[in-house]
Motif scaffolding. Structure first.
Motif, short mmCIF file in Angstrom:
data_model
loop_
_atom_site.label_atom_id
_atom_site.label_comp_id
_atom_site.label_asym_id
_atom_site.label_seq_id
_atom_site.Cartn_x
_atom_site.Cartn_y
_atom_site.Cartn_z
N SER A 41 -35.50 22.16 -9.19
CA SER A 41 -34.12 22.36 -9.62
C SER A 41 -33.70 21.37 -10.70
O SER A 41 -32.59 21.40 -11.18
CB SER A 41 -33.17 22.25 -8.43
OG SER A 41 -33.32 20.96 -7.86
N GLY A 42 -34.63 20.46 -11.06
CA GLY A 42 -34.27 19.44 -12.05
C GLY A 42 -34.40 19.96 -13.47
O GLY A 42 -34.37 21.17 -13.71
N SER A 43 -34.54 19.01 -14.39
CA SER A 43 -34.77 19.35 -15.79
C SER A 43 -36.13 18.81 -16.18
O SER A 43 -36.48 17.68 -15.80
CB SER A 43 -33.69 18.69 -16.65
OG SER A 43 -34.10 18.74 -18.01
N ILE A 44 -36.88 19.58 -16.92
CA ILE A 44 -38.20 19.06 -17.32
C ILE A 44 -38.04 17.91 -18.32
O ILE A 44 -38.97 17.15 -18.53
CB ILE A 44 -39.15 20.16 -17.85
CG1 ILE A 44 -38.68 20.72 -19.17
CG2 ILE A 44 -39.39 21.27 -16.84
CD1 ILE A 44 -39.88 21.14 -19.97
N LYS A 45 -36.85 17.77 -18.89
CA LYS A 45 -36.59 16.64 -19.80
C LYS A 45 -36.70 15.30 -19.07
O LYS A 45 -36.86 14.25 -19.70
CB LYS A 45 -35.20 16.77 -20.42
CG LYS A 45 -35.09 17.92 -21.40
CD LYS A 45 -33.68 18.06 -21.93
CE LYS A 45 -33.56 19.27 -22.83
NZ LYS A 45 -32.17 19.72 -22.99
N ASP A 46 -36.58 15.34 -17.74
CA ASP A 46 -36.66 14.09 -16.96
C ASP A 46 -38.10 13.62 -16.74
O ASP A 46 -38.32 12.59 -16.11
CB ASP A 46 -36.00 14.29 -15.58
CG ASP A 46 -34.53 14.61 -15.70
OD1 ASP A 46 -33.92 14.24 -16.72
OD2 ASP A 46 -33.99 15.25 -14.77
N TYR A 47 -39.06 14.39 -17.23
CA TYR A 47 -40.48 14.04 -17.00
C TYR A 47 -41.18 13.78 -18.32
O TYR A 47 -40.89 14.42 -19.33
CB TYR A 47 -41.19 15.19 -16.25
CG TYR A 47 -40.60 15.39 -14.88
CD1 TYR A 47 -41.07 14.67 -13.78
CD2 TYR A 47 -39.52 16.25 -14.68
CE1 TYR A 47 -40.50 14.81 -12.53
CE2 TYR A 47 -38.94 16.39 -13.43
CZ TYR A 47 -39.43 15.68 -12.36
OH TYR A 47 -38.85 15.81 -11.13
N SER A 73 -36.89 30.05 -19.25
CA SER A 73 -35.68 29.22 -19.28
C SER A 73 -35.94 27.80 -19.76
O SER A 73 -35.01 27.12 -20.18
CB SER A 73 -35.02 29.20 -17.89
OG SER A 73 -35.74 28.35 -17.01
N ILE A 74 -37.20 27.35 -19.66
CA ILE A 74 -37.46 25.94 -20.05
C ILE A 74 -38.33 25.82 -21.30
O ILE A 74 -38.54 24.72 -21.79
CB ILE A 74 -38.11 25.12 -18.89
CG1 ILE A 74 -39.42 25.75 -18.38
CG2 ILE A 74 -37.14 24.98 -17.72
CD1 ILE A 74 -40.61 25.40 -19.18
N ASN A 76 -38.01 26.22 -24.35
CA ASN A 76 -37.49 25.56 -25.54
C ASN A 76 -37.39 24.04 -25.37
O ASN A 76 -37.06 23.34 -26.32
CB ASN A 76 -36.13 26.15 -25.93
CG ASN A 76 -36.30 27.52 -26.57
OD1 ASN A 76 -37.30 27.77 -27.27
ND2 ASN A 76 -35.37 28.43 -26.30
N ASP A 77 -37.66 23.56 -24.16
CA ASP A 77 -37.60 22.11 -23.91
C ASP A 77 -38.98 21.45 -23.96
O ASP A 77 -39.09 20.26 -23.69
CB ASP A 77 -36.98 21.83 -22.53
CG ASP A 77 -35.55 22.32 -22.43
OD1 ASP A 77 -34.87 22.35 -23.47
OD2 ASP A 77 -35.13 22.67 -21.31
N LYS A 81 -43.65 17.71 -25.95
CA LYS A 81 -43.96 17.18 -24.62
C LYS A 81 -45.42 17.43 -24.27
O LYS A 81 -46.01 18.43 -24.69
CB LYS A 81 -43.05 17.84 -23.59
CG LYS A 81 -43.03 17.13 -22.24
CD LYS A 81 -42.01 17.73 -21.29
CE LYS A 81 -40.59 17.32 -21.56
NZ LYS A 81 -40.30 15.92 -21.20
#
Ligand SMILES: Cc1cc2nc3c(=O)[nH]c(=O)nc-3n(C[C@H](O)[C@H](O)[C@H](O)COP(=O)(O)O)c2cc1C
Length: 140
Positions: A41-47, A73-74, A76-77, A81
């Motif tokens: 449920s987090g954001s992959i930006k946090d990894y 949904s992710i 584009n992030d 990375k």
């Protein structure tokens, strides 16, 4: 270094790969969080790095009810990375993985190696291969 391992698995084969990959990444000093896709449920930006796993489903595609909408949904992030891909397959030749790699490269992500594929349930050798993959991804 924070690493997320996020996977979908219908019968546990990709889940077994995910566990071994997470174990390997931990051995190399990663702070590793393992999630099935519906748990995340987090954001992959946090990894710092993310390993995504999904078995070959449909006709050589990612699983369409949960994993595909999540990945869409992710995606584009993931630019810039460090990303790894893995998954179990059955009778195909890995087309789903080649398409997935291309999709990740199109987003200018930093893809580690090529996607790791295991036929069916990983045996002891297969689990060792997954562990090495996780270890090397943590060092990548
Ligand atoms: C609905 C369905 C579709 C599948 N489609 C493919 C396919 O296109 N190519 C392939 O190699 N295997 C296909 N498989 C086989 C699975 O990828 C294989 O059984 C895999 O080990 C399942 O891993 P999992 O338990 O992590 O979901 C399919 C399996 C199911 C149930």
């Amino acid at each position: 270094m924070k690493i997320a391992v996020i996977y979908w698995s219908g019968t546990g084969n990709t889940a077994a790969m995910a566990e071994a990959i997470a174990d390997g990444a931990k051995e190399n000093g990663g702070e590793v969080s393992l999630f099935s896709v519906n748990e995340f449920s987090g954001s992959i930006k946090d990894y710092d790095k993310v390993a995504f796993g999904c078995s070959a489903m449909g006709d050589e595609v990612l699983e369409e009810a949960e994993f595909e909408p999540f990945f869409m949904s992710i995606e584009n992030d993931i630019s810039g990375k460090k990303i790894a891909l893995f998954g179990s397959y059955g009778w195909g030749d890995g087309q789903w993985m080649r398409d997935w790699e291309e999709r990740v490269n199109d987003k200018n992500a930093n893809l580690y190696d090529t996607g790791l594929m295991i036929n069916g349930m990983p045996d002891d050798d297969g689990k060792e291969i997954c562990k090495e993959f996780g270890k090397n991804f943590a060092a990548y």
